[in-house]
Motif scaffolding. Sequence first.
Motif, PDB file in Angstrom:
ATOM      1  N   ASP A   1     -46.530  14.277  -0.970  1.00  0.00           N
ATOM      2  CA  ASP A   1     -47.024  12.905  -0.757  1.00  0.00           C
ATOM      3  C   ASP A   1     -46.913  12.478   0.711  1.00  0.00           C
ATOM      4  OD1 ASP A   1     -47.634  12.538  -3.470  1.00  0.00           O
ATOM      5  OD2 ASP A   1     -45.585  11.907  -3.918  1.00  0.00           O
ATOM      6  N   GLY A   2     -46.318  13.351   1.546  1.00  0.00           N
ATOM      7  CA  GLY A   2     -46.278  13.017   2.959  1.00  0.00           C
ATOM      8  C   GLY A   2     -44.901  12.805   3.558  1.00  0.00           C
ATOM      9  N   ALA A   3     -43.834  13.018   2.763  1.00  0.00           N
ATOM     10  CA  ALA A   3     -42.485  12.840   3.307  1.00  0.00           C
ATOM     11  C   ALA A   3     -42.020  14.120   3.995  1.00  0.00           C
ATOM     12  CB  ALA A   3     -41.521  12.480   2.172  1.00  0.00           C
ATOM     13  N   LYS A   4     -41.020  13.980   4.852  1.00  0.00           N
ATOM     14  CA  LYS A   4     -40.309  15.143   5.373  1.00  0.00           C
ATOM     15  C   LYS A   4     -39.122  15.422   4.460  1.00  0.00           C
ATOM     16  CE  LYS A   4     -39.887  13.997   9.795  1.00  0.00           C
ATOM     17  NZ  LYS A   4     -39.408  13.983  11.185  1.00  0.00           N
ATOM     18  N   ALA A   5     -38.738  16.689   4.328  1.00  0.00           N
ATOM     19  CA  ALA A   5     -37.575  17.018   3.506  1.00  0.00           C
ATOM     20  C   ALA A   5     -36.331  17.116   4.373  1.00  0.00           C
ATOM     21  CB  ALA A   5     -37.797  18.352   2.789  1.00  0.00           C
ATOM     22  N   GLY A   6     -35.275  16.404   4.006  1.00  0.00           N
ATOM     23  CA  GLY A   6     -33.990  16.605   4.674  1.00  0.00           C
ATOM     24  C   GLY A   6     -33.297  17.828   4.093  1.00  0.00           C
ATOM     25  N   ARG A   7     -32.518  18.557   4.922  1.00  0.00           N
ATOM     26  CA  ARG A   7     -31.803  19.732   4.390  1.00  0.00           C
ATOM     27  C   ARG A   7     -30.691  19.280   3.449  1.00  0.00           C
ATOM     28  NH1 ARG A   7     -31.919  21.025   9.595  1.00  0.00           N
ATOM     29  NH2 ARG A   7     -29.711  20.452   9.727  1.00  0.00           N
ATOM     30  N   ASP A   8     -30.114  18.165   3.776  1.00  0.00           N
ATOM     31  CA  ASP A   8     -29.081  17.560   2.930  1.00  0.00           C
ATOM     32  C   ASP A   8     -29.038  16.073   3.267  1.00  0.00           C
ATOM     33  OD1 ASP A   8     -27.818  17.404   5.392  1.00  0.00           O
ATOM     34  OD2 ASP A   8     -26.498  19.103   4.995  1.00  0.00           O
ATOM     35  N   ALA A   9     -28.135  15.355   2.679  1.00  0.00           N
ATOM     36  CA  ALA A   9     -28.085  13.911   2.919  1.00  0.00           C
ATOM     37  C   ALA A   9     -27.825  13.611   4.396  1.00  0.00           C
ATOM     38  CB  ALA A   9     -27.004  13.269   2.044  1.00  0.00           C
ATOM     39  N   ALA A  10     -26.879  14.336   4.966  1.00  0.00           N
ATOM     40  CA  ALA A  10     -26.522  14.098   6.366  1.00  0.00           C
ATOM     41  C   ALA A  10     -27.742  14.273   7.266  1.00  0.00           C
ATOM     42  CB  ALA A  10     -25.399  15.066   6.784  1.00  0.00           C
ATOM     43  N   ASP A  11     -28.475  15.343   7.021  1.00  0.00           N
ATOM     44  CA  ASP A  11     -29.666  15.619   7.823  1.00  0.00           C
ATOM     45  C   ASP A  11     -30.727  14.526   7.626  1.00  0.00           C
ATOM     46  OD1 ASP A  11     -31.406  17.340   9.433  1.00  0.00           O
ATOM     47  OD2 ASP A  11     -32.500  17.644   7.555  1.00  0.00           O
ATOM     48  N   ALA A  12     -30.864  14.073   6.379  1.00  0.00           N
ATOM     49  CA  ALA A  12     -31.915  13.091   6.090  1.00  0.00           C
ATOM     50  C   ALA A  12     -31.663  11.754   6.777  1.00  0.00           C
ATOM     51  CB  ALA A  12     -32.032  12.875   4.573  1.00  0.00           C
ATOM     52  N   VAL A  13     -30.400  11.362   6.895  1.00  0.00           N
ATOM     53  CA  VAL A  13     -30.115  10.011   7.416  1.00  0.00           C
ATOM     54  C   VAL A  13     -29.957   9.961   8.935  1.00  0.00           C
ATOM     55  CG1 VAL A  13     -28.964   9.392   5.251  1.00  0.00           C
ATOM     56  CG2 VAL A  13     -27.581  10.166   7.196  1.00  0.00           C
ATOM     57  N   ARG A  14     -29.833  11.124   9.548  1.00  0.00           N
ATOM     58  CA  ARG A  14     -29.422  11.179  10.967  1.00  0.00           C
ATOM     59  C   ARG A  14     -30.235  10.282  11.893  1.00  0.00           C
ATOM     60  NH1 ARG A  14     -28.115  16.655  11.255  1.00  0.00           N
ATOM     61  NH2 ARG A  14     -26.079  16.055  10.431  1.00  0.00           N
ATOM     62  N   ASN A  15     -31.546  10.315  11.762  1.00  0.00           N
ATOM     63  CA  ASN A  15     -32.384   9.537  12.693  1.00  0.00           C
ATOM     64  C   ASN A  15     -33.011   8.296  12.076  1.00  0.00           C
ATOM     65  OD1 ASN A  15     -32.181  11.374  14.993  1.00  0.00           O
ATOM     66  ND2 ASN A  15     -33.214  12.807  13.589  1.00  0.00           N
ATOM     67  N   ALA A  16     -32.541   7.926  10.880  1.00  0.00           N
ATOM     68  CA  ALA A  16     -33.206   6.827  10.174  1.00  0.00           C
ATOM     69  C   ALA A  16     -32.769   5.462  10.687  1.00  0.00           C
ATOM     70  CB  ALA A  16     -32.923   6.935   8.681  1.00  0.00           C
ATOM     71  N   GLU A  17     -33.731   4.543  10.759  1.00  0.00           N
ATOM     72  CA  GLU A  17     -33.389   3.144  11.059  1.00  0.00           C
ATOM     73  C   GLU A  17     -32.901   2.449   9.787  1.00  0.00           C
ATOM     74  OE1 GLU A  17     -36.837   1.456  13.618  1.00  0.00           O
ATOM     75  OE2 GLU A  17     -37.502   3.384  12.760  1.00  0.00           O
ATOM     76  N   VAL A  18     -33.443   2.923   8.648  1.00  0.00           N
ATOM     77  CA  VAL A  18     -33.062   2.354   7.356  1.00  0.00           C
ATOM     78  C   VAL A  18     -32.785   3.491   6.374  1.00  0.00           C
ATOM     79  CG1 VAL A  18     -33.787   0.885   5.431  1.00  0.00           C
ATOM     80  CG2 VAL A  18     -34.587   0.373   7.762  1.00  0.00           C
ATOM     81  N   VAL A  19     -31.727   3.331   5.589  1.00  0.00           N
ATOM     82  CA  VAL A  19     -31.426   4.301   4.529  1.00  0.00           C
ATOM     83  C   VAL A  19     -31.553   3.584   3.189  1.00  0.00           C
ATOM     84  CG1 VAL A  19     -29.680   5.825   3.513  1.00  0.00           C
ATOM     85  CG2 VAL A  19     -29.827   5.551   6.020  1.00  0.00           C
ATOM     86  N   VAL A  20     -32.354   4.135   2.283  1.00  0.00           N
ATOM     87  CA  VAL A  20     -32.473   3.578   0.937  1.00  0.00           C
ATOM     88  C   VAL A  20     -31.921   4.606  -0.046  1.00  0.00           C
ATOM     89  CG1 VAL A  20     -34.019   2.597  -0.794  1.00  0.00           C
ATOM     90  CG2 VAL A  20     -34.596   2.409   1.641  1.00  0.00           C
ATOM     91  N   THR A  21     -31.059   4.150  -0.984  1.00  0.00           N
ATOM     92  CA  THR A  21     -30.499   5.080  -1.971  1.00  0.00           C
ATOM     93  C   THR A  21     -30.746   4.553  -3.376  1.00  0.00           C
ATOM     94  OG1 THR A  21     -28.367   3.963  -1.734  1.00  0.00           O
ATOM     95  CG2 THR A  21     -28.686   5.976  -0.470  1.00  0.00           C
ATOM     96  N   MET A  22     -30.999   5.484  -4.280  1.00  0.00           N
ATOM     97  CA  MET A  22     -31.274   5.139  -5.676  1.00  0.00           C
ATOM     98  C   MET A  22     -30.608   6.198  -6.557  1.00  0.00           C
ATOM     99  SD  MET A  22     -32.559   2.848  -7.433  1.00  0.00           S
ATOM    100  CE  MET A  22     -33.617   2.226  -8.733  1.00  0.00           C
ATOM    101  N   LEU A  23     -29.365   5.905  -6.980  1.00  0.00           N
ATOM    102  CA  LEU A  23     -28.540   6.938  -7.619  1.00  0.00           C
ATOM    103  C   LEU A  23     -28.087   6.490  -9.005  1.00  0.00           C
ATOM    104  CD1 LEU A  23     -26.397   7.794  -4.491  1.00  0.00           C
ATOM    105  CD2 LEU A  23     -28.346   9.072  -5.366  1.00  0.00           C
ATOM    106  N   PRO A  24     -27.638   7.464  -9.822  1.00  0.00           N
ATOM    107  CA  PRO A  24     -27.401   7.145 -11.234  1.00  0.00           C
ATOM    108  C   PRO A  24     -26.026   6.587 -11.591  1.00  0.00           C
ATOM    109  CG  PRO A  24     -27.246   9.512 -10.885  1.00  0.00           C
ATOM    110  CD  PRO A  24     -27.626   8.904  -9.571  1.00  0.00           C
ATOM    111  N   SER A  25     -25.057   6.575 -10.683  1.00  0.00           N
ATOM    112  CA  SER A  25     -23.714   6.143 -11.103  1.00  0.00           C
ATOM    113  C   SER A  25     -22.871   5.676  -9.931  1.00  0.00           C
ATOM    114  CB  SER A  25     -22.986   7.297 -11.797  1.00  0.00           C
ATOM    115  OG  SER A  25     -22.649   8.279 -10.842  1.00  0.00           O
ATOM    116  N   SER A  26     -21.843   4.918 -10.251  1.00  0.00           N
ATOM    117  CA  SER A  26     -20.887   4.462  -9.242  1.00  0.00           C
ATOM    118  C   SER A  26     -20.304   5.648  -8.486  1.00  0.00           C
ATOM    119  CB  SER A  26     -19.753   3.682  -9.922  1.00  0.00           C
ATOM    120  OG  SER A  26     -20.245   2.533 -10.568  1.00  0.00           O
ATOM    121  N   ALA A  27     -19.933   6.669  -9.239  1.00  0.00           N
ATOM    122  CA  ALA A  27     -19.305   7.835  -8.611  1.00  0.00           C
ATOM    123  C   ALA A  27     -20.256   8.489  -7.609  1.00  0.00           C
ATOM    124  CB  ALA A  27     -18.878   8.834  -9.686  1.00  0.00           C
TER     125      ALA A  27
END
Lengths: 295, 295, 295, 295
Positions: free
Chosen positions: D42-68
């Motif tokens: 759909d046009g996104a870049k893939a991060g290698r992991d979470a750390a890689d994905a957030v490194r250069n972001a101005e905004v981080v959005v997360t959508m996860l299934p649990s508190s843990a």
Amino acid sequence: MRIAFLGLGNMGAPMAQNLIKAGHELTVFDLVAASVDKLVKDGAKAGRDAADAVRNAEVVVTMLPSSAAVKRLYLGDGGVLAHAAAGALLIDSSTISPDVSREVATAAVAKGFAMIDAPVSGGTAGAAAGTLTFIVGGEAAALERARPLLEKMGKNVFHAGASGAGQIAKICNNMLLGIHMLGTCEAINLGTRLGLDPKVLSDVMAKSSGRNWSLELYNPWPGVMENVPASREYKGGFGTDLMLKDLGLSQEASQSAGVATPLGALTRQLYQLHSGRGYGALDFSSIVDALRAGA
Amino acid sequence: MRIAFLGLGNMGAPMAQNLIKAGHELTVFDLVAASVDKLVKDGAKAGRDAADAVRNAEVVVTMLPSSAAVKRLYLGDGGVLAHAAAGALLIDSSTISPDVSREVATAAVAKGFAMIDAPVSGGTAGAAAGTLTFIVGGEAAALERARPLLEKMGKNVFHAGASGAGQIAKICNNMLLGIHMLGTCEAINLGTRLGLDPKVLSDVMAKSSGRNWSLELYNPWPGVMENVPASREYKGGFGTDLMLKDLGLSQEASQSAGVATPLGALTRQLYQLHSGRGYGALDFSSIVDALRAGA
Amino acid sequence: MRIAFLGLGNMGAPMAQNLIKAGHELTVFDLVAASVDKLVKDGAKAGRDAADAVRNAEVVVTMLPSSAAVKRLYLGDGGVLAHAAAGALLIDSSTISPDVSREVATAAVAKGFAMIDAPVSGGTAGAAAGTLTFIVGGEAAALERARPLLEKMGKNVFHAGASGAGQIAKICNNMLLGIHMLGTCEAINLGTRLGLDPKVLSDVMAKSSGRNWSLELYNPWPGVMENVPASREYKGGFGTDLMLKDLGLSQEASQSAGVATPLGALTRQLYQLHSGRGYGALDFSSIVDALRAGA
Amino acid sequence: MRIAFLGLGNMGAPMAQNLIKAGHELTVFDLVAASVDKLVKDGAKAGRDAADAVRNAEVVVTMLPSSAAVKRLYLGDGGVLAHAAAGALLIDSSTISPDVSREVATAAVAKGFAMIDAPVSGGTAGAAAGTLTFIVGGEAAALERARPLLEKMGKNVFHAGASGAGQIAKICNNMLLGIHMLGTCEAINLGTRLGLDPKVLSDVMAKSSGRNWSLELYNPWPGVMENVPASREYKGGFGTDLMLKDLGLSQEASQSAGVATPLGALTRQLYQLHSGRGYGALDFSSIVDALRAGA
């Protein structure tokens, strides 16, 4: 004594047999012919119908499944009040609405009969063994006339109060029974899912403040106790639909009295769901399956 | 034996007294100085703090009100694991989360201590009379070391399973207790509102299948039974807020295990409402007042 | 049109007034003389009794508090069926048992009357404003005869099905209303106790999937919404005891149909407790006080 | 804008797609590689992991299934707080415990990030259509920075209060949703079993005081409404296990706040039973099957 016994289901049949064993002369009737035949083999005479069965009886004992059935059998055209011998003692051991019980007894007394409501506790095993508990409503004098017979069918006889009081006490008792059965299922299921052995947990609670009749004498978990329905796939015993009926009586009574019984109400709902899933004819301790489903 | 006893509330104080009576040498500590003073009069030594109290003890017994308190007392800087003598036996009689219980025991064992969870059933009366039931989780060997002491404070000692199992069994038991107490209140209230005598009804049910610990030994209706909280305006006994806490533990456990406990959940809700109305410090059998209100 | 209106309580009185305003000729009766007087001031004629009121009416409208009252008024000696004019249209707007509704309608039709059950939704405010919803059971032809009158008293007229269907739909609706009212109270109380502003939370939920009639139009939290009972100390509106009655009808219906309604059952229990605490005459949204107590 | 989007499940994936459509530059990560691949198409870049994905972001959005999961992703070694760019705006749209939400936000703010909790209402259909409702907790300034992005994914944005308030409002809303869904199922099932047409009954209640979101927009009875899960065998939609999770959060919150939520508690129990019977992955409106079973 000449006794008419009407209603020969899972409870009525063994009760009638115990009266025969005690030497009484029984005339019996039931809508199911096979039930009558069985008692005839045990030594009873068969009535052609209810009217015929009660005609010469000194005492009439009835064990029927619903308020409507009791009303029809006693008050209907071919019924007990129309055909029983003058002065006969009438003992209704059905579990029904206290209001209907009082209505029938009032009509009986108006016609010169003595009548008590004498519902039982103890299940089919107690009926067979002659160890039922009778919970009686009505005049003390009528109870004393009935006592020798009741003691042939049961071990304990309680006088709960005036006419209908036997029904009320029975309904309260069975509501409480339904609640602690379901509560016991919840406790054992929870502990077992958290790793405890169901027998060890049952033993601990039976010696602690969790102790109750369901836990000690009628353990719902398969394999914990011998000779209970849980150890024979919930066959025999006190059926789910009978418990559902009694819980329904408790809710009618609580609604008409303006009394809250929140656990009684919820227990009835869960037995309704359980019955709807096909457990109606199995023992009421099978409610544990509703909790274990999908585990 | 040199015993440290930490936590001298309504339950802890009489338990400690029974150990003193049995000839043991106790060093005690509690955050409430007056509680310590009382035990000193009974013959205990006062620890300056928890660390001081446990330093020379062969056995440490704790009786605390919450998971958080147990965690802090055992794992905190000035706590039991940091200051108890090598090889001491640790007995935690608090009723807390099984997870916390296991976490503390694992830490204790890693440091060379023996530890059991040994929550009790029987209330303040049982604590005073030395007739408590101990429900123990942990190694059998540790339980055997503890048994002579437990038998000074109680009458029954059960081994429920591995570490944490005592807590699980206690939580299941108390959930069931809460359910049959509320169920018993509903049954007696319903029957009484329908005209029965509460004592007669209680007697009938106690001899029938409604029988349970709350009904027989702890009747919630004022005047039915002597020497129970219901006959002294619900003072003393097992407080509403303690039952609420235990029901809360049952709901946490059932939620984390993915197990349904519908009556347990509803009972907790009704105890929450009852506590909110100011009954928190009164005995848990006072829940009958929630049903009788406005009658 | 010549209309007899029987039953001039909080709902009946404003409904009758709307018929007068629409130009109809009303003869009214109520057991409370003051209620009759009030309508006479508005332009109605007073009937001496029910029989007198219905004698010349083309249409009879009834608004009564219970199944028993409807049965007596229609089927009793001095009642509607015995005295109404041949061919009159009978409209019962009471909320009662579907079984009783069918029984009365069957008797009416047998005597040549047309009859519909037409219970209402919308409360006293809707009755006053003429914006009630009528939920009708009975023949379509009878409904069409009634429609012009119903549209003077209400805004929506639904045909739910055959005789009794209006009652069933009303009972289902009000059970659902009781459930989402209590659920709304729980949600707002929880959020508020956790620090949210009740108005902000209400606004958020009203725009989200929590949206429901209680939240949007009848907010139970004091101060969130103007012109609702919560903002006038729960005076006026739809009384707790009326909701309790309707929830009771839902439980009778679900019990006789063998259908589980667990939230309906629990909601009824909590309204029973609420009524017992003296809230019977206050609006049903006051159930929020049962949750807030002791906070 | 450079946005990192972490968590690409049924909700996260369409939300991320709407951000891409709006012209933003997305780097995405999910533990399921296939989910990442789909977004890359759909046009996104893939991060290698979470750390890689957030490194250069101005905004981080997360959508996860649990508190843990949220705690680990934000606070863990390879997590967001350790690797995101200084001053980034963090938006957590997961539905989790308010306590965990506050704990993470406090840590984020301490490290110089702006953070809001922004759980959503509206389901997978709303996520796909970009019509979600965002319920936000946190500083107003942070919300204003987030608003342009939230408005690309949703239609309504509410500010519920300080950090954690978004979670609280969401939990309250979803508890209420679960209650009126189950209540709606009870009402339709009862009416239908008593002979009404489910569509007619639904229409009547939707125009009356029973009206609620479940009834009007998400009717649980098969065939009443098109384009809802009930009309496609409960596939898609908002899963039973997600509702069970949210009801569990409501019970944790109510327990820790000492607030009673009786209908919330019972609804959770019934969803637990429903999940146990194998409905976990089906839409939450399938709870109607639990009531219909055995009918």
